[in-house]
Scaffold this motif. Sequence first.
Motif, PDB file in Angstrom:
ATOM      1  N   LYS A  46     -21.833   3.365 -24.182  1.00 13.94           N
ATOM      2  CA  LYS A  46     -22.372   3.711 -25.505  1.00 13.94           C
ATOM      3  C   LYS A  46     -21.853   2.759 -26.564  1.00 13.94           C
ATOM      4  O   LYS A  46     -22.598   2.313 -27.453  1.00 13.94           O
ATOM      5  CB  LYS A  46     -21.979   5.145 -25.861  1.00 13.94           C
ATOM      6  CG  LYS A  46     -22.483   5.588 -27.229  1.00 13.94           C
ATOM      7  CD  LYS A  46     -22.021   6.983 -27.568  1.00 13.94           C
ATOM      8  CE  LYS A  46     -22.517   7.412 -28.937  1.00 13.94           C
ATOM      9  NZ  LYS A  46     -22.089   6.516 -30.000  1.00 13.94           N
ATOM     10  N   ASN A  48     -20.906  -0.343 -26.170  1.00 15.10           N
ATOM     11  CA  ASN A  48     -21.593  -1.640 -25.994  1.00 15.10           C
ATOM     12  C   ASN A  48     -22.992  -1.588 -26.588  1.00 15.10           C
ATOM     13  O   ASN A  48     -23.432  -2.522 -27.280  1.00 15.10           O
ATOM     14  CB  ASN A  48     -21.676  -1.995 -24.505  1.00 15.10           C
ATOM     15  CG  ASN A  48     -20.327  -2.424 -23.952  1.00 15.10           C
ATOM     16  OD1 ASN A  48     -19.510  -2.969 -24.691  1.00 15.10           O
ATOM     17  ND2 ASN A  48     -20.078  -2.179 -22.669  1.00 15.10           N
ATOM     18  N   THR A  49     -23.715  -0.485 -26.307  1.00 12.54           N
ATOM     19  CA  THR A  49     -25.068  -0.349 -26.840  1.00 12.54           C
ATOM     20  C   THR A  49     -25.053  -0.298 -28.361  1.00 12.54           C
ATOM     21  O   THR A  49     -25.885  -0.937 -29.030  1.00 12.54           O
ATOM     22  CB  THR A  49     -25.720   0.928 -26.284  1.00 12.54           C
ATOM     23  OG1 THR A  49     -25.740   0.862 -24.861  1.00 12.54           O
ATOM     24  CG2 THR A  49     -27.138   1.086 -26.800  1.00 12.54           C
ATOM     25  N   THR A  52     -24.431  -3.781 -29.790  1.00 11.98           N
ATOM     26  CA  THR A  52     -25.640  -4.612 -29.661  1.00 11.98           C
ATOM     27  C   THR A  52     -26.663  -4.243 -30.725  1.00 11.98           C
ATOM     28  O   THR A  52     -27.268  -5.123 -31.377  1.00 11.98           O
ATOM     29  CB  THR A  52     -26.244  -4.431 -28.262  1.00 11.98           C
ATOM     30  OG1 THR A  52     -25.285  -4.816 -27.276  1.00 11.98           O
ATOM     31  CG2 THR A  52     -27.490  -5.285 -28.095  1.00 11.98           C
ATOM     32  N   THR A  53     -26.854  -2.938 -30.949  1.00 10.95           N
ATOM     33  CA  THR A  53     -27.836  -2.476 -31.940  1.00 10.95           C
ATOM     34  C   THR A  53     -27.426  -2.907 -33.350  1.00 10.95           C
ATOM     35  O   THR A  53     -28.243  -3.409 -34.131  1.00 10.95           O
ATOM     36  CB  THR A  53     -27.968  -0.951 -31.878  1.00 10.95           C
ATOM     37  OG1 THR A  53     -28.369  -0.574 -30.568  1.00 10.95           O
ATOM     38  CG2 THR A  53     -28.987  -0.446 -32.877  1.00 10.95           C
TER      39      THR A  53
END
Length: 570
Positions: A46, A48-49, A52-53
């Motif tokens: 989560k 990492n996501t 990135t977002t």
Amino acid sequence: MNSCGGRKKHGFTLIEVLAVVSAVGVISAIAFSSFGNIRDNAKHAKLNTDVTTVNSAVKQFLTSGGSLDKLTKPQDIIDALKADTAEDVRSTVTGFSGSSIDPRLKVVTGKAGNDQPVVTWSATDTKFVINPNGGSGILEFVLDENLADVDYGKRISTPTVSYNKDPGWIWAYQDSPATAPIGPSEIPVTNVPNAEIPPPMTKLSPPQISIASGTFTEDQMPLTVYLSNPNDPSTWIMFSINDGPFSEYSGPITVTEATSVTAYAEGVSNLWITSDDVHASYQVSPPPPPENLSPPEIFLTATTFTDTISEITLSITNPNVAGSSDLYYSIVAPAVAHPQRTNWTRYSGPLLTSIVDFPDGYEIATYARSTDTAKYIDSATSTAATTVEFLGISVTGDVLFVVDGSGSMRTDFGSSTRFEFTINKLIEVIELLPASIRYNVAFFADGVHWTDGSDQLKKATSPNKNATINSVGNIVADGRGTFYTAALSLPEQFTPLPKQVIMLSDGLPTDTGFLSKAEELAALGIRVDTVGLALSSTDAGEGTSTEYSTNPLSEIARLTGGSYILLDKP
């Protein structure tokens, strides 16, 4: 015939059961470990996501002409992405002109362990990066509904390319005049200096806490604690209360009992190394043990009711600190038990007591009751009691009256004889004896002159007192001699032994050995109070016996711890 055809029935053996239990335990342990890994992996995935977002939003923001150059704190960068493009340039922006990110987005900062990932802002790369080795930074990204309606203002965009507001070509641009004649370009060649090595990052110094750890009194709490940053102004302080989440320090901290403060300094991650933590904890000292209150003091205007004293005023004083206690009291007749102290009466001023209410006298008990049990303990009880007196000597317990019955007691004494005077005073005191006292009367001369024959100390009940009064009224003083030894032998004949003997005589002893008898009574705990009736000064100091050199009645009282009174007139 066996219908089962010879088949045998089998159950599970103990070894088979243990094997199954062990297998289940191994599978459970593997499943638990896998679940823990899955949970951690999900948390890291989560993060990492989310990074990135957020970095995509940062890239979009910068592409649309936004600028993050002057921002260093993670939350400030996130808030900048939430701003809309100003209205006057919205129509010419070629990229995204609205908010680049959800306005509810919020960062949670703190310190992560060495094996936990943490996110920091890289001003050089203009993006958020994940540090897998822990440290200070962003622990997670969360959505806060309280931020949904916050106005984050307008951003001024300076895009590389924008739409043309004026008629003509779609793109807004302006041709630049040629800076040199047409022809071959000359490219100047210079030596390229070696790239500068950036200075090493500096570790920040820990913040300073205005009040060091310590123990404080309740009166000193709460404390106001300040944190100061000894580092570059571009850095800031993060603090935590009682090991809770870290927040950026912005002003004084109010701390109460059992509070701890942890703080550290941090700055832009590629310029500064986070400082070490500093701690301070604050405790309240235990209150001092409560003090024992001092017993109250009792004052009586008289110690006994008499024919002339029918009322006695009693007052109580409190020797303790004002406000620390209230006084409570109880008054009972002799031999009556006081009630529980919780049922006593609060004292508010002097009390008038009457012989009508207490014909046998009374005992008063009082104590100081604490008004703050955390600081003071109720006092011990003080007592005082009215007493009955015989010719100035207080009757204090079980008593035997020993009276001279020799012929010299018929000598005139005022308007009556010595004997008549003594009998009248004896009757008065017997009438006033409280029921809690045991008593009797005996007379001596050259031996035992008279007793009631019971050899018992009797309770001072009305029937007993009336019988004694009738008896002593008929006694005649006609004995020969004054044998003090006979008088001092009488107490040991009575049961129970008297605690007090009141001995009256009008003459010096005509025998010897009485002082040894007095010492025997003292050894038994019997006090002998003596009254010398109409003894001359010669009698008081000079005698014919070589056994004494001072008044023998005074010496008897001294040996037994009693008192001596010389009564030379009615």
